[in-house]
Scaffold this active site. Structure first.
Site, PDB file in Angstrom:
ATOM      1  CD  GLU A 135      42.755  69.937  99.231  1.00 14.85           C
ATOM      2  OE1 GLU A 135      42.131  69.732 100.272  1.00 14.85           O
ATOM      3  OE2 GLU A 135      43.849  70.539  99.191  1.00 14.85           O
ATOM      4  CG  ASP A 185      44.820  79.081  96.474  1.00 11.50           C
ATOM      5  OD1 ASP A 185      45.170  79.554  95.365  1.00 11.50           O
ATOM      6  OD2 ASP A 185      44.621  79.790  97.462  1.00 11.50           O
ATOM      7  CG  ASP A 188      38.362  77.527 107.190  1.00 10.42           C
ATOM      8  OD1 ASP A 188      38.895  76.924 106.233  1.00 10.42           O
ATOM      9  OD2 ASP A 188      39.014  78.113 108.067  1.00 10.42           O
TER      10      ASP A 188
HETATM   11  P1  IMP Z   1      46.987  75.155  98.510  1.00 12.27           P
HETATM   12  O1  IMP Z   1      48.056  74.385  99.215  1.00 12.27           O
HETATM   13  O2  IMP Z   1      47.397  76.578  98.262  1.00 12.27           O
HETATM   14  O3  IMP Z   1      46.483  74.487  97.264  1.00 12.27           O
HETATM   15  O4  IMP Z   1      45.812  75.303  99.559  1.00 12.27           O
HETATM   16  C1  IMP Z   1      44.780  74.393  99.661  1.00 12.27           C
HETATM   17  C2  IMP Z   1      44.030  74.560 100.968  1.00 12.27           C
HETATM   18  O5  IMP Z   1      43.890  75.932 101.291  1.00 12.27           O
HETATM   19  C3  IMP Z   1      42.629  74.028 100.818  1.00 12.27           C
HETATM   20  O6  IMP Z   1      42.542  72.702 101.250  1.00 12.27           O
HETATM   21  C4  IMP Z   1      41.821  74.957 101.694  1.00 12.27           C
HETATM   22  O7  IMP Z   1      41.779  74.481 103.019  1.00 12.27           O
HETATM   23  C5  IMP Z   1      42.584  76.252 101.657  1.00 12.27           C
HETATM   24  N1  IMP Z   1      42.025  77.176 100.656  1.00 12.27           N
HETATM   25  C6  IMP Z   1      42.527  77.496  99.443  1.00 12.27           C
HETATM   26  N2  IMP Z   1      41.739  78.362  98.801  1.00 12.27           N
HETATM   27  C7  IMP Z   1      40.676  78.570  99.623  1.00 12.27           C
HETATM   28  C8  IMP Z   1      39.474  79.366  99.496  1.00 12.27           C
HETATM   29  O8  IMP Z   1      39.185  80.044  98.492  1.00 12.27           O
HETATM   30  N3  IMP Z   1      38.629  79.321 100.559  1.00 12.27           N
HETATM   31  C9  IMP Z   1      38.862  78.559 101.677  1.00 12.27           C
HETATM   32  N4  IMP Z   1      39.958  77.813 101.819  1.00 12.27           N
HETATM   33  C10 IMP Z   1      40.860  77.823 100.798  1.00 12.27           C
HETATM   34 MG    MG Z   2      41.036  75.888 105.286  1.00  9.32          MG
END
Ligand code: IMP
Ligand code: MG
Length: 182
Positions: free
Chosen positions: A108, A112, A167
């Site tokens: 991954e 986040d 991105d």
């Molecule tokens: P989560 O489900 O909130 O953990 O999101 C994870 C996904 O969100 C990652 O695989 C990224 O594609 C995107 N993402 C989370 N934070 C960022 C960031 O700071 N910059 C770019 N993409 C992010």
């Molecule tokens: Mg993304």
């Protein structure tokens, strides 16, 4: 962190500062490759890159691993063009080959909220792997700890980061460094 000029190809976005430069990323990816090599002394190992964000990291990481690996991908969609996690995870592609009895290492780009990983982990578990672990280049440590996260490149600041595969609205993945979006 050092200040950089706005990228002309950044689709109107401003790069505020470089958080991890290319050399630092390269050194850490090499270390992760060594850690992974040692952690899997035997068995079939499949690295599954979560697209699109992991594509550069995965490409560098597999070349730093000194044991046989297979490579596959997962395509999930969760963010749209926003900078805040929507929490919705749609799976658009998953490996067609059998994963039964193999070590799976899910690759991954950044953790986040952790919702994407939570959903995908459960999906991969149902494929009866020998083991399931996660390697993330960046972890913002906002999410509750995910036990499967075994390898982390950097504990990232709680900023919106771009570059090295990450991105913003499909722009800036090509940057060789990781930067804060201004
Ligand atoms: P989560 O489900 O909130 O953990 O999101 C994870 C996904 O969100 C990652 O695989 C990224 O594609 C995107 N993402 C989370 N934070 C960022 C960031 O700071 N910059 C770019 N993409 C992010
Ligand atoms: Mg993304």
């Amino acid at each position: 962190m050092s200040n950089v000029r706005a990228e002309p190809r950044a689709g109107g976005c401003i790069i505020r500062s470089v958080v991890y430069d290319a050399d630092r990323i390269g050194r850490r990816v090499a270390e992760l490759g060594r850690e992974i090599t040692v952690a899997y002394p035997d068995g079939e190992l499949v690295l599954i890159g979560l697209l699109k964000g992991s594509f550069i990291f995965l490409a560098d990481l597999v070349r730093a691993i000194a044991r046989p690996v297979q490579v596959d991908f997962l395509v999930a969609s969760s963010y749209g063009s926003g900078t805040v996690s929507s929490g919705e995870v749609r799976l658009l592609y998953e490996p067609a080959a059998a994963l039964t009895g193999k070590h799976i290492l899910l690759i991954e780009d950044i953790i986040d909220s952790g919702r994407t990983l939570g959903a995908l982990r459960d999906r991969l578990r149902s494929r009866a792997p020998l083991s399931l672990a996660i390697c993330a280049l960046l972890d913002k440590r906002i999410a509750p700890p995910i036990p499967e996260v075994r390898f982390v490149g950097f504990q990232a600041p709680p900023l919106f980061l771009v570059g090295y595969g990450l991105d913003h609205a499909e722009e800036l993945r090509h940057l060789p460094y990781i930067a804060e979006l201004g």
